[in-house]
Scaffold this active site. Structure first.
Site, PDB file in Angstrom:
ATOM      1  N   GLY A 254       0.829  -1.216   0.000  1.00 27.77           N
ATOM      2  CA  GLY A 254       0.000   0.000   0.000  1.00 27.77           C
ATOM      3  C   GLY A 254       0.851   1.249   0.000  1.00 27.77           C
TER       4      GLY A 254
ATOM      5  N   TYR B  43     -14.077   1.545  10.896  1.00 24.26           N
ATOM      6  CA  TYR B  43     -12.641   1.819  10.962  1.00 24.26           C
ATOM      7  C   TYR B  43     -12.254   2.272  12.369  1.00 24.26           C
ATOM      8  CZ  TYR B  43      -8.119   3.777   9.416  1.00 24.26           C
ATOM      9  OH  TYR B  43      -6.789   4.063   9.245  1.00 24.26           O
TER      10      TYR B  43
ATOM     11  N   ASP C 179      -4.635 -12.545   2.427  1.00 22.89           N
ATOM     12  CA  ASP C 179      -5.529 -11.689   3.197  1.00 22.89           C
ATOM     13  C   ASP C 179      -5.341 -12.019   4.674  1.00 22.89           C
ATOM     14  OD1 ASP C 179      -7.755 -10.459   4.400  1.00 22.89           O
ATOM     15  OD2 ASP C 179      -8.873 -10.571   2.515  1.00 22.89           O
TER      16      ASP C 179
ATOM     17  N   ASN D 256      -5.162 -12.575  14.097  1.00 28.10           N
ATOM     18  CA  ASN D 256      -4.262 -13.516  13.410  1.00 28.10           C
ATOM     19  C   ASN D 256      -2.800 -13.078  13.527  1.00 28.10           C
ATOM     20  OD1 ASN D 256      -6.173 -15.360  12.589  1.00 28.10           O
ATOM     21  ND2 ASN D 256      -6.587 -14.317  10.647  1.00 28.10           N
TER      22      ASN D 256
ATOM     23  N   PHE E  86      -6.312  -5.059  -2.120  1.00 30.96           N
ATOM     24  CA  PHE E  86      -7.584  -4.325  -2.194  1.00 30.96           C
ATOM     25  C   PHE E  86      -7.273  -2.848  -2.484  1.00 30.96           C
ATOM     26  CE2 PHE E  86     -10.875  -1.871   0.321  1.00 30.96           C
ATOM     27  CZ  PHE E  86     -11.804  -1.868  -0.701  1.00 30.96           C
TER      28      PHE E  86
ATOM     29  N   THR F 202      -1.799  11.610   6.636  1.00 32.47           N
ATOM     30  CA  THR F 202      -0.510  11.456   5.955  1.00 32.47           C
ATOM     31  C   THR F 202      -0.718  11.597   4.449  1.00 32.47           C
ATOM     32  OG1 THR F 202      -0.107   9.750   7.595  1.00 32.47           O
ATOM     33  CG2 THR F 202       1.510   9.930   5.845  1.00 32.47           C
TER      34      THR F 202
ATOM     35  N   TYR G 171      -3.053  -9.199  24.439  1.00 34.67           N
ATOM     36  CA  TYR G 171      -1.971 -10.157  24.117  1.00 34.67           C
ATOM     37  C   TYR G 171      -0.692  -9.819  24.880  1.00 34.67           C
ATOM     38  CZ  TYR G 171      -4.019 -13.227  20.622  1.00 34.67           C
ATOM     39  OH  TYR G 171      -4.756 -14.199  20.005  1.00 34.67           O
TER      40      TYR G 171
HETATM   41  O1  UDX Z   1     -12.296  15.944  -1.313  1.00 35.49           O
HETATM   42  C1  UDX Z   1     -12.235  16.084  -0.088  1.00 35.49           C
HETATM   43  C2  UDX Z   1     -11.845  15.038   0.793  1.00 35.49           C
HETATM   44  C3  UDX Z   1     -11.830  15.300   2.136  1.00 35.49           C
HETATM   45  N1  UDX Z   1     -12.168  16.510   2.619  1.00 35.49           N
HETATM   46  C4  UDX Z   1     -12.155  16.801   4.056  1.00 35.49           C
HETATM   47  O2  UDX Z   1     -10.805  16.845   4.482  1.00 35.49           O
HETATM   48  C5  UDX Z   1     -10.710  16.334   5.789  1.00 35.49           C
HETATM   49  C6  UDX Z   1      -9.685  15.225   5.784  1.00 35.49           C
HETATM   50  O3  UDX Z   1     -10.242  14.128   5.116  1.00 35.49           O
HETATM   51  P1  UDX Z   1      -9.424  12.835   4.711  1.00 35.49           P
HETATM   52  O4  UDX Z   1     -10.331  11.994   3.913  1.00 35.49           O
HETATM   53  O5  UDX Z   1      -8.136  13.208   4.091  1.00 35.49           O
HETATM   54  O6  UDX Z   1      -9.053  12.151   6.086  1.00 35.49           O
HETATM   55  P2  UDX Z   1      -9.818  12.028   7.471  1.00 35.49           P
HETATM   56  O7  UDX Z   1      -9.196  13.017   8.367  1.00 35.49           O
HETATM   57  O8  UDX Z   1     -11.288  12.099   7.302  1.00 35.49           O
HETATM   58  O9  UDX Z   1      -9.460  10.550   7.866  1.00 35.49           O
HETATM   59  C7  UDX Z   1      -8.089  10.117   7.899  1.00 35.49           C
HETATM   60  O10 UDX Z   1      -7.605  10.457   9.124  1.00 35.49           O
HETATM   61  C8  UDX Z   1      -6.476   9.899   9.689  1.00 35.49           C
HETATM   62  C9  UDX Z   1      -6.005   8.631   9.064  1.00 35.49           C
HETATM   63  O11 UDX Z   1      -5.381   7.824  10.019  1.00 35.49           O
HETATM   64  C10 UDX Z   1      -7.098   7.887   8.443  1.00 35.49           C
HETATM   65  O12 UDX Z   1      -6.581   6.815   7.725  1.00 35.49           O
HETATM   66  C11 UDX Z   1      -8.031   8.652   7.571  1.00 35.49           C
HETATM   67  O13 UDX Z   1      -9.258   8.077   7.764  1.00 35.49           O
HETATM   68  C12 UDX Z   1     -12.092  15.873   6.186  1.00 35.49           C
HETATM   69  O14 UDX Z   1     -12.702  16.848   6.960  1.00 35.49           O
HETATM   70  C13 UDX Z   1     -12.810  15.713   4.878  1.00 35.49           C
HETATM   71  O15 UDX Z   1     -14.203  15.925   4.954  1.00 35.49           O
HETATM   72  C14 UDX Z   1     -12.524  17.536   1.782  1.00 35.49           C
HETATM   73  O16 UDX Z   1     -12.817  18.663   2.200  1.00 35.49           O
HETATM   74  N2  UDX Z   1     -12.564  17.290   0.460  1.00 35.49           N
END
Ligand code: UDX
EC number: 4.1.1.35
Length: 420
Positions: free
Chosen positions: A96, A229, A142, A183, A120, A259, A243
């Site tokens: 990934g 999640y 998986d 696992n 995936f 990130t 564990y």
């Molecule tokens: O097109 C977009 C996508 C996202 N966003 C907003 O930008 C913010 C960040 O969204 P992202 O989808 O990048 O990420 P999120 O903060 O929601 O979740 C992330 O957070 C921390 C990580 O550990 C997770 O893997 C991931 O779920 C959110 O408020 C989202 O609504 C937009 O404004 N426009």
């Protein structure tokens, strides 16, 4: 009389002999000439065939030379580690976005790396530059199914991480984070390996304290769209400590904040990849907030995260540690920054907020600084420029009659989803 007759006889004999000799000489000449002629025809023929063969073979030889060259130049430089220091490391989700950068670091540090991925959201392309290396192995597996291998360390990263991806199949996300983690903990227990769980800032939910430090218990809606999640990772953390306490398994827990970096999937759907792709394609940047422009995050660059993960794994800190960028910007400011860096004329479009979208997020990273000596060092703009460069190349790469996925904002998909 007699002597005259004798002279005539001798001269007649001589003439015949001369004729005979001449005849023989002529025959010899013809034979010799035709021999020479034959030989030159044969040689010419052979030469022609040889040159034809050469014409065909030379390009093949060249190809073999190129292949040999590419075999020897194929891998990035790998350090030599003695048997004592070299570890056998399993990375689940190693194909990934984050997993493949971690693979690169550990391979280049000289360890033996086994990547397990069900592809995936991971892609072979992300790790293909290691395929064939004696220290590297890629297994299509998986983690929901048990795995029996011998390792010293396990980086357990397997799980979809972007909201659209983990919401796509919530049951599968739950299985991956619960059964998959069980696992991997079972494997760690059996072989005596240390396990690092890639947990998330989402365990804090929509936080009521700001910034979030590791002792905050979180504010998660257990039945909301993000719960598969958030709760999946929360129970994964619970399993790690069960564990550790019950079976003595050494665990490390990284709570990873937003990130970004190269190798994010074009269809990832997280804010950075969405904004960059939208800006590059001249489409509106979809900012998910109409009323409250205070929605905040500040992502950090993948190489900083990888360094943090390795530092944590090799530390003696068994309690959870936040890894993230302690600066804070609104999503709108962030959209404008990306637009400027790309030099794009895209508009900014406000979408309604997604359900349970955390309003504010900012890590307290005192613990990481103190216990690991870690903090992000890549300046935001430098990281963004690298990501922009990557996505520009991806768009070029896919330009020829290929499907270019449109980035999707975080929304729940309607209808039945597949789960297994
Ligand atoms: O097109 C977009 C996508 C996202 N966003 C907003 O930008 C913010 C960040 O969204 P992202 O989808 O990048 O990420 P999120 O903060 O929601 O979740 C992330 O957070 C921390 C990580 O550990 C997770 O893997 C991931 O779920 C959110 O408020 C989202 O609504 C937009 O404004 N426009």
């Amino acid at each position: 009389m007699v002597s005259k007759a004798l002279v005539r006889l001798v001269s007649a004999v001589n003439r015949r002999r001369m004729k005979l000799l001449l005849g023989i000489a002529l025959l010899a000449y013809v034979a010799f000439y035709s021999f020479l002629l034959n030989r030159s025809i044969q040689e010419n023929g052979e030469l022609k065939i040889e040159s034809k063969i050469e014409e065909i073979v030379e390009p093949l030889r060249e190809k073999i030379r190129d292949l040999e060259k590419s075999f020897t130049q194929k891998y990035p430089p790998v350090k030599f580690l003695s048997e004592k220091d070299r570890k056998r490391i399993l990375i689940t989700g190693g194909a990934g976005f984050v997993g493949s950068h971690l693979t690169d670091k550990l391979m280049m540090d000289g360890h033996e790396v086994t990547v397990v991925d069900n592809f995936f959201t991971g892609r072979k392309r992300n790790v293909e530059h290691w395929i064939g290396h004696e220290n590297f192995e890629l297994i299509n597996h998986d983690v929901v199914e048990p795995l029996y291998i011998e390792v010293d360390q396990i980086y357990h990263l397997a799980s979809p991480a972007s909201p659209p991806n983990y919401m796509y199949n919530p049951i599968k996300t739950l299985k991956t984070n619960t059964i998959g983690t069980l696992n991997m903990l079972g494997l760690a227990k059996r072989v005596g390996a240390r396990l690092l769980l890639a947990s998330t800032s989402e365990v804090y939910g929509d936080p009521e304290v700001h910034p979030q430090s590791e002792d905050y218990w979180g504010h998660v809606n257990p039945i909301g769209p993000r719960a598969c999640y958030d709760e999946g990772k929360r129970v994964a953390e619970t399993m790690c400590y069960a564990y550790m306490k019950q079976e003595g398994v050494e665990v490390r827990v990284a709570r990873i904040f937003n990130t970004f970096g190269p190798r994010m999937h074009m269809n990832d759907g997280r804010v950075v990849s969405n904004f960059i792709l939208q800006a590059l394609q001249g489409e509106p940047l979809t900012v998910a907030c109409s009323s409250r422009l205070s929605l905040t995050r500040l992502p950090f660059f993948s190489s900083d995260l990888v360094n943090g993960l390795v530092a944590l794994m090799n530390s003696n800190v068994s309690s959870p540690v936040n890894l993230g960028n302690p600066e804070e910007h609104t999503i709108l400011e962030f959209a404008q920054l990306i637009k400027n860096l790309v030099g794009s004329g895209s508009e900014i479009q406000f979408l309604s907020e997604a359900q349970d979208d955390p309003q504010k997020r900012k890590p307290d990273i005192k613990k990481a600084k103190l216990m690991l000596g870690w903090e992000p060092v890549v300046p935001l703009e430098e990281g963004l420029n690298k990501a922009i460069h990557y996505f520009r190349k991806e768009l070029e790469y896919q330009a020829n009659n290929q499907y270019i996925p449109k980035p999707k904002p975080a929304r729940i998909k309607k209808g039945r989803t597949r789960h297994n």
